[in-house]
Design a protein around this motif. Structure first.
Motif, PDB file in Angstrom:
ATOM      1  N   ALA A  29       0.618  -0.957   0.055  1.00  0.00           N
ATOM      2  CA  ALA A  29       0.004   0.157   0.192  1.00  0.00           C
ATOM      3  C   ALA A  29       1.070   1.148   0.039  1.00  0.00           C
ATOM      4  N   PHE A  30       2.132   1.220   0.759  1.00  0.00           N
ATOM      5  CA  PHE A  30       2.971   2.268   0.808  1.00  0.00           C
ATOM      6  C   PHE A  30       3.663   2.723  -0.736  1.00  0.00           C
ATOM      7  N   ASN A  31       4.119   1.548  -1.148  1.00  0.00           N
ATOM      8  CA  ASN A  31       4.509   1.343  -2.481  1.00  0.00           C
ATOM      9  C   ASN A  31       3.937   2.070  -3.613  1.00  0.00           C
ATOM     10  N   LYS A  32       2.507   1.742  -3.507  1.00  0.00           N
ATOM     11  CA  LYS A  32       1.737   2.148  -4.422  1.00  0.00           C
ATOM     12  C   LYS A  32       1.368   3.765  -4.437  1.00  0.00           C
ATOM     13  N   GLN A  33       1.393   4.476  -3.258  1.00  0.00           N
ATOM     14  CA  GLN A  33       1.534   5.929  -2.993  1.00  0.00           C
ATOM     15  C   GLN A  33       2.629   6.446  -3.884  1.00  0.00           C
ATOM     16  N   GLY A  37       1.447   2.169 -10.627  1.00  0.00           N
ATOM     17  CA  GLY A  37       1.450   1.382 -11.806  1.00  0.00           C
ATOM     18  C   GLY A  37       2.840   0.275 -11.538  1.00  0.00           C
ATOM     19  N   HIS A  38       3.264   0.081 -10.494  1.00  0.00           N
ATOM     20  CA  HIS A  38       4.216  -0.821 -10.567  1.00  0.00           C
ATOM     21  C   HIS A  38       3.659  -2.261 -10.491  1.00  0.00           C
ATOM     22  N   GLN A  39       4.690  -3.149 -11.052  1.00  0.00           N
ATOM     23  CA  GLN A  39       4.194  -4.600 -10.995  1.00  0.00           C
ATOM     24  C   GLN A  39       4.205  -5.194  -9.559  1.00  0.00           C
ATOM     25  N   PRO A  40       2.826  -5.708  -9.136  1.00  0.00           N
ATOM     26  CA  PRO A  40       2.818  -6.291  -7.752  1.00  0.00           C
ATOM     27  C   PRO A  40       3.514  -7.490  -7.655  1.00  0.00           C
ATOM     28  N   TRP A  41       3.491  -7.955  -6.289  1.00  0.00           N
ATOM     29  CA  TRP A  41       4.101  -9.319  -5.903  1.00  0.00           C
ATOM     30  C   TRP A  41       3.214 -10.306  -6.502  1.00  0.00           C
ATOM     31  N   GLN A  42       3.790 -11.343  -7.064  1.00  0.00           N
ATOM     32  CA  GLN A  42       2.990 -12.399  -7.493  1.00  0.00           C
ATOM     33  C   GLN A  42       3.744 -13.523  -7.552  1.00  0.00           C
ATOM     34  N   PRO A  43       3.164 -14.670  -6.401  1.00  0.00           N
ATOM     35  CA  PRO A  43       3.989 -16.027  -6.436  1.00  0.00           C
ATOM     36  C   PRO A  43       3.834 -16.668  -7.740  1.00  0.00           C
ATOM     37  N   THR A  62       7.590 -12.804  -8.262  1.00  0.00           N
ATOM     38  CA  THR A  62       7.925 -11.860  -9.412  1.00  0.00           C
ATOM     39  C   THR A  62       7.385 -10.449  -8.687  1.00  0.00           C
ATOM     40  N   TYR A  63       8.273  -9.457  -8.785  1.00  0.00           N
ATOM     41  CA  TYR A  63       7.729  -8.097  -8.369  1.00  0.00           C
ATOM     42  C   TYR A  63       8.623  -7.061  -8.857  1.00  0.00           C
ATOM     43  N   ALA A  64       7.994  -5.961  -9.573  1.00  0.00           N
ATOM     44  CA  ALA A  64       8.567  -4.798  -9.935  1.00  0.00           C
ATOM     45  C   ALA A  64       9.754  -5.065 -10.992  1.00  0.00           C
ATOM     46  N   GLY A  65       9.361  -6.185 -11.917  1.00  0.00           N
ATOM     47  CA  GLY A  65      10.470  -6.560 -12.983  1.00  0.00           C
ATOM     48  C   GLY A  65      11.445  -7.208 -12.730  1.00  0.00           C
ATOM     49  N   TRP A  66      11.315  -8.064 -11.287  1.00  0.00           N
ATOM     50  CA  TRP A  66      12.451  -9.152 -11.200  1.00  0.00           C
ATOM     51  C   TRP A  66      11.848 -10.415 -10.712  1.00  0.00           C
ATOM     52  N   LEU A  67      12.288 -11.484 -11.264  1.00  0.00           N
ATOM     53  CA  LEU A  67      12.037 -12.934 -10.573  1.00  0.00           C
ATOM     54  C   LEU A  67      12.908 -13.082  -9.366  1.00  0.00           C
ATOM     55  N   PHE A  68      12.238 -13.282  -8.191  1.00  0.00           N
ATOM     56  CA  PHE A  68      13.048 -13.695  -7.052  1.00  0.00           C
ATOM     57  C   PHE A  68      12.829 -15.176  -6.826  1.00  0.00           C
ATOM     58  N   VAL A  69      13.979 -15.983  -7.073  1.00  0.00           N
ATOM     59  CA  VAL A  69      13.881 -17.440  -6.565  1.00  0.00           C
ATOM     60  C   VAL A  69      14.139 -17.570  -5.042  1.00  0.00           C
ATOM     61  N   ARG A  70      13.101 -18.142  -4.595  1.00  0.00           N
ATOM     62  CA  ARG A  70      13.212 -18.449  -3.078  1.00  0.00           C
ATOM     63  C   ARG A  70      13.690 -19.588  -2.634  1.00  0.00           C
ATOM     64  N   CYS A 100       9.145  -9.104 -16.784  1.00  0.00           N
ATOM     65  CA  CYS A 100      10.418  -9.207 -15.578  1.00  0.00           C
ATOM     66  C   CYS A 100      11.582  -9.038 -16.593  1.00  0.00           C
ATOM     67  N   HIS A 101      12.543  -8.172 -16.238  1.00  0.00           N
ATOM     68  CA  HIS A 101      13.778  -7.993 -17.156  1.00  0.00           C
ATOM     69  C   HIS A 101      14.858  -8.691 -16.794  1.00  0.00           C
ATOM     70  N   SER A 102      14.560  -9.369 -15.206  1.00  0.00           N
ATOM     71  CA  SER A 102      15.948  -9.729 -14.641  1.00  0.00           C
ATOM     72  C   SER A 102      15.439 -10.716 -13.484  1.00  0.00           C
ATOM     73  N   ALA A 103      16.442 -11.693 -13.041  1.00  0.00           N
ATOM     74  CA  ALA A 103      16.067 -12.682 -12.134  1.00  0.00           C
ATOM     75  C   ALA A 103      17.231 -12.566 -11.098  1.00  0.00           C
ATOM     76  N   PHE A 104      17.032 -12.866  -9.637  1.00  0.00           N
ATOM     77  CA  PHE A 104      18.045 -12.941  -8.545  1.00  0.00           C
ATOM     78  C   PHE A 104      17.681 -13.980  -7.667  1.00  0.00           C
ATOM     79  N   LEU A 105      18.825 -14.763  -7.158  1.00  0.00           N
ATOM     80  CA  LEU A 105      18.468 -15.580  -6.109  1.00  0.00           C
ATOM     81  C   LEU A 105      19.919 -15.876  -5.340  1.00  0.00           C
ATOM     82  N   ASP A 106      20.002 -16.748  -4.221  1.00  0.00           N
ATOM     83  CA  ASP A 106      20.945 -16.808  -3.498  1.00  0.00           C
ATOM     84  C   ASP A 106      20.985 -18.580  -3.037  1.00  0.00           C
ATOM     85  N   THR A 107      22.483 -18.741  -3.019  1.00  0.00           N
ATOM     86  CA  THR A 107      22.612 -20.003  -2.707  1.00  0.00           C
ATOM     87  C   THR A 107      23.957 -20.036  -1.872  1.00  0.00           C
TER      88      THR A 107
END
Length: 143
Positions: A29-33, A37-43, A62-70, A100-107
């Protein structure tokens, strides 16, 4: 720290899921303010099932143009057969379809950093993680 009247500070080792869910909704809600128009969190998840049981999978969001691999796991008997590449590719393709334009993850260094590098991921950060190894952060351009 002095809290306003009626407020208390609690530290919870096993918080209720509903309580934790307050945070991403309030943050969104804060981010929307400030970022209309940003891309919301989607599982996003990709699974391999054997007789209904998950034997490999990737989950993230995915969120705001990024894929996050959890989470990314493959049962021992299915490793080194191209299944990991296929799961990652499917997730990346779905993320790209979502804009999404990019992806990130950690290992961890004892897990699969070389696997990710072979898939085009590049390291952008590293933290010591005693007693065993390091935590490695990687990213990849999708578009």
């Amino acid at each position: 720290m002095k809290l306003p009247p009626g407020c208390i500070l609690t530290v919870e080792d096993q918080p209720a899921e509903a309580d934790v869910e307050v945070l991403p909704h309030a943050l969104e809600a804060f981010n929307k303010q400030h970022w209309p128009g940003h891309q919301p969190w989607q599982p996003l998840a990709v699974f391999v099932r054997e007789h209904g049981r998950i034997v490999a999978g990737l989950a993230g969001e995915t969120y705001a143009g990024w894929l996050f691999v959890r989470y990314f796991w493959i049962a021992e008997k299915l490793r080194n057969q191209g299944i990991g590449r296929a799961l990652l590719r499917e997730a990346e393709q779905r993320a790209a379809a979502r804009g999404c334009h990019s992806a990130f993850l950690d290992t961890f260094s004892f897990q699969a950093p070389e696997f990710y590098r072979k898939q085009g991921y590049e390291e952008f950060g590293r933290l010591d993680y005693p007693p065993k190894g390091e935590r490695i952060f990687l990213r990849k351009r999708l578009a």
